[in-house]
Scaffold this motif. Sequence first.
Motif, PDB file in Angstrom:
ATOM      1  N   LYS A 103       0.449  -1.267   0.055  1.00 36.13           N
ATOM      2  CA  LYS A 103      -0.150  -0.306   0.353  1.00 36.13           C
ATOM      3  C   LYS A 103       0.958   1.643  -0.284  1.00 36.13           C
ATOM      4  O   LYS A 103       2.062   1.632   0.462  1.00 36.13           O
ATOM      5  CB  LYS A 103      -1.117   0.477   1.396  1.00 36.13           C
ATOM      6  N   VAL A 104       0.587   2.514  -1.034  1.00 37.40           N
ATOM      7  CA  VAL A 104       1.592   3.635  -1.207  1.00 37.40           C
ATOM      8  C   VAL A 104       0.344   4.896  -0.101  1.00 37.40           C
ATOM      9  O   VAL A 104      -1.088   4.514  -1.299  1.00 37.40           O
ATOM     10  CB  VAL A 104       2.435   3.508  -2.137  1.00 37.40           C
ATOM     11  N   GLU A 105       0.646   5.324   0.305  1.00 38.52           N
ATOM     12  CA  GLU A 105      -0.093   6.322   0.504  1.00 38.52           C
ATOM     13  C   GLU A 105       0.168   7.037   0.194  1.00 38.52           C
ATOM     14  O   GLU A 105       1.249   7.643  -0.471  1.00 38.52           O
ATOM     15  CB  GLU A 105       0.454   6.887   2.732  1.00 38.52           C
ATOM     16  N   VAL A 106      -0.971   7.718  -0.251  1.00 37.89           N
ATOM     17  CA  VAL A 106      -1.465   9.055  -0.910  1.00 37.89           C
ATOM     18  C   VAL A 106      -0.749  10.302  -0.364  1.00 37.89           C
ATOM     19  O   VAL A 106      -1.627  10.467   0.427  1.00 37.89           O
ATOM     20  CB  VAL A 106      -1.959   9.582  -2.277  1.00 37.89           C
ATOM     21  N   LYS A 107      -0.014  11.306  -0.773  1.00 42.59           N
ATOM     22  CA  LYS A 107      -0.182  12.718  -0.186  1.00 42.59           C
ATOM     23  C   LYS A 107      -0.567  13.426  -0.154  1.00 42.59           C
ATOM     24  O   LYS A 107      -0.999  13.920  -1.617  1.00 42.59           O
ATOM     25  CB  LYS A 107       1.560  12.671   0.203  1.00 42.59           C
ATOM     26  N   LYS A 108      -1.604  13.877   0.164  1.00 44.38           N
ATOM     27  CA  LYS A 108      -2.442  14.986  -0.498  1.00 44.38           C
ATOM     28  C   LYS A 108      -2.513  16.453   0.218  1.00 44.38           C
ATOM     29  O   LYS A 108      -2.165  16.105   1.675  1.00 44.38           O
ATOM     30  CB  LYS A 108      -3.907  14.774   0.689  1.00 44.38           C
TER      31      LYS A 108
END
Length: 299
Positions: A103-108
Amino acid sequence: MDFQHRAGGKTGSGGVASASESNRDRRERLRQLALETIDINKDPYFMKNHLGSYECKLCLTLHNNEGSYLAHTQGKKHQTNLARRAAKEAKDAPAQPAPEKVKVEVKKFVKIGRPGYKVTKQRDSESGQQSLLFQIDYPEVAEGIGPRHRFMSAYEQRIEPPDRRWQYLLFAAEPYETIAFKVPSREIDKAETRFWTHWNRETKQFFLQFHFKMEKAMPAAPGQAVSVGVKRPPSLITGLGPRSSGDSMPPPPPGGMHGMPPLPPGAPVPPHMPPPGALPPHLRPPLPTDGQTGMPPPQ
């Protein structure tokens, strides 16, 4: 037995083959095809017994030669048993958990607006190549984020109608909005000294410079001289070519312009023409006083 006069037979062809003959021919063709495409030594169900014959451990059948065994493997019985064995093994096998996906966390980031920029047009004095220098300011860039750039074709974007004469250069860095510059769609010089980028972490400024490749001149037709740097304006009158600087207007005839139509009486005289009274009788229109002198009007 006469095979030439059977129903459906053709004279000289040997007659129509029976069902058993057709099956025997089909099995022979399958055997030849299997011998060419299947390696019998890698078959886990193939076994050669002490009597010299061959057995199928899956179907428990006995065969006299390899061709017979290969023909058996292409049959319905062997294929059905293979499907049953595969279903049983899948049912008895313990359920293994599927591997977890990374899982790659999407930076917001919250966009804070467009960055400042400066574009400089340059020309190399040695090669004559045109270049563009971009300076993008990112004073509030996120920690650990570096600016990115890429060229986009006119057919990739959806903002303007596609035009092959232009391309777009995009710059992106969080939390700023992505900006794009519309540049001519010419080939870019990718040489090391012609295309470079620099990210100044202290001043938070990103620099990019690229050069356009020189456009090749069209070859001139054989026997035609190539004019360098000389362009003549087109003719203002249709059907007349441009007049060279060496050409001059021919001098007027000694007697004046004989083809000029006569002016009606009382019409104003153009400023560049002398009054009718100053012209000789054969070059001017008839005057009212010509009949009083008794001289006939000129023909």
